[in-house]
Enzyme design. Structure first.
Site, PDB file in Angstrom:
ATOM      1  N   ASP A 212     -59.282 -10.103  53.574  1.00 55.51           N
ATOM      2  CA  ASP A 212     -59.867 -11.173  54.391  1.00 55.51           C
ATOM      3  C   ASP A 212     -60.519 -10.669  55.681  1.00 55.51           C
ATOM      4  OD1 ASP A 212     -59.581 -13.387  52.755  1.00 55.51           O
ATOM      5  OD2 ASP A 212     -57.502 -13.715  53.367  1.00 55.51           O
TER       6      ASP A 212
ATOM      7  N   ASP B 203     -60.440 -16.461  46.402  1.00 53.16           N
ATOM      8  CA  ASP B 203     -60.748 -16.583  47.834  1.00 53.16           C
ATOM      9  C   ASP B 203     -61.713 -15.494  48.302  1.00 53.16           C
ATOM     10  OD1 ASP B 203     -58.167 -17.118  46.874  1.00 53.16           O
ATOM     11  OD2 ASP B 203     -57.281 -17.259  48.852  1.00 53.16           O
TER      12      ASP B 203
END
Ligand code: GLY
Length: 381
Positions: free
Chosen positions: A97, A154
């Site tokens: 991320d 994601d």
């Protein structure tokens, strides 16, 4: 809804966003918020400097700065970016991320101010993300520790940092890694009906799928709504960035994004346009995840940008339907209280205190959706 009607709605909402975020900026400054409890954010930096949401507050501030040019937003956003240097230096806590963490801090800063230090930080983060690519399995690995073969839906959002790095430097390596990951995600995470797996566990030495655990959803084979939103939006981002360099891959990413969007729109309609945590979880007890709605809405607006006029209205209307439902039923507009969008949920199997809560990314994507309607030429992703 006609485009000018959508813009009128966005202008009205933006006025409320400005009042709320201006007050929050005065209270929060460069602290890093995540979940507001009783209308109050805490600084999560000391607790978890590497937490994946640590860039979203700066993202909100940069969007407000882009619109208003008010210096206080720049000062607070840059303070967040400076604080995240601790993570770039520490490195071992970093994960897939890094896109979320540095796209909304350093990339936006560089885009808006051309500060050289921000360019260095953003390229550093992109290099870390590229370094997570597994050439045997053809994917960017998720998380750390023993999850060597794990990829997640994601991560489609983090690819934006790689596309940016190639566009910025002229070096195609970053874009190639993003395309390879997107192809593997398309093959193993997107199902024929447009729903998505959250996780694919692959053989780390070859691109072969072993299992698809439930992850943040209800069960294997179910449909974690935030994951559907990441897929919808993430494939639209890949379609946008590959259009010039690889039109064939771009078309397939666009089709994937549309397929996920059609599944999402059909499913969310039966929940009054506010997503539950999982479209295929039990209906009771009713638990919403408003953040899945705000992410999907902004993703639908990205998708609307990529299609011709005959299709654009459909995706814009769907985005507006979700944003309006969230405004009407989930928003707290009191400037004395932190957070706008309530009724978020971290995951299906999370603790009860992580349900029915306001999440910083719920706010970020709500604000980004309104910002897209007002400033269609300004690109975040
Ligand atoms: N890691 C992204 C999410 O929880 O949605």
């Amino acid at each position: 809804m006609q485009d000018n009607e959508a813009r009128q709605w966005a202008r009205k909402i933006w006025n409320k966003i400005e009042v709320k975020i201006s007050a929050e900026c005065d209270r929060i400054g460069s602290k890093i918020p995540y979940i507001a409890r009783n209308g109050k954010y805490e600084d999560v930096m000391a607790k978890d400097p590497y937490w994946w949401t640590n860039g979203f507050w700066a993202g909100i501030l940069w969007l407000l700065y882009q619109d208003s040019k008010e210096e206080k937003y720049l000062t607070a956003a840059r303070g967040v970016e400076d604080r995240l240097d601790e993570c770039l230096a520490g490195f071992t806590g970093l994960h897939h991320d890094v896109g979320f963490m540095w796209l909304h801090t350093a990339v936006l800063d560089y885009r808006l101010t051309k500060q050289e230090r921000s360019l260095e930080r953003a390229l550093h983060a992109a290099t870390i993300l590229a370094g997570r690519f597994n050439p045997g399995g053809q994917f960017i690995r998720a998380w750390n520790g023993d999850k060597t073969g794990w990829m997640i839906i994601d991560c489609m959002m983090n690819l934006a940092l790689l596309y940016w790095a190639s566009e910025q430097t002229g070096d195609p390596r970053f874009c190639r890694i993003a395309i390879n990951h997107a192809d593997t995600a398309l093959k193993y995470l997107v199902r024929d009906d447009g729903s998505c797996n959250h996780i694919g566990v692959l053989d780390p030495d070859q691109p072969e799928l072993l299992e698809t655990p439930a992850g943040q959803g209800y069960a294997s084979g179910s449909s974690w709504t935030r994951g559907q939103a990441w897929g919808l939006y993430g494939f639209a981002i890949s379609a946008a960035h590959t259009k010039a360099v690889n039109p064939e891959r771009s078309d397939s990413y666009l089709s994937a994004s549309k397929r996920i969007a059609h599944y999402f729109i059909a499913s969310v309609a039966s929940y009054g346009f506010i997503p539950p945590i999982d479209f295929r979880g039990p209906r009771e007890p009713e638990t919403k995840d408003s953040s899945a709605g705000t992410i999907a809405a902004s993703g639908l607006l990205q998708l609307a940008d990529l299609v011709d006029a005959s299709e654009r209205q459909f995706y814009t209307d769907a985005a507006l339907g979700i944003l309006k439902a969230i405004d009407e039923t989930c928003c707290d507009w009191d400037p004395a209280r932190d957070s706008i969008v309530q009724e978020g949920s971290c995951a299906y199997h999370c603790k009860s205190e992580e349900r029915h809560i306001p999440l910083i990314y719920g706010d970020y994507f709500f604000i980004e959706g309104a910002h897209r309607l007002l400033h269609p030429d300004f690109k975040v992703w």
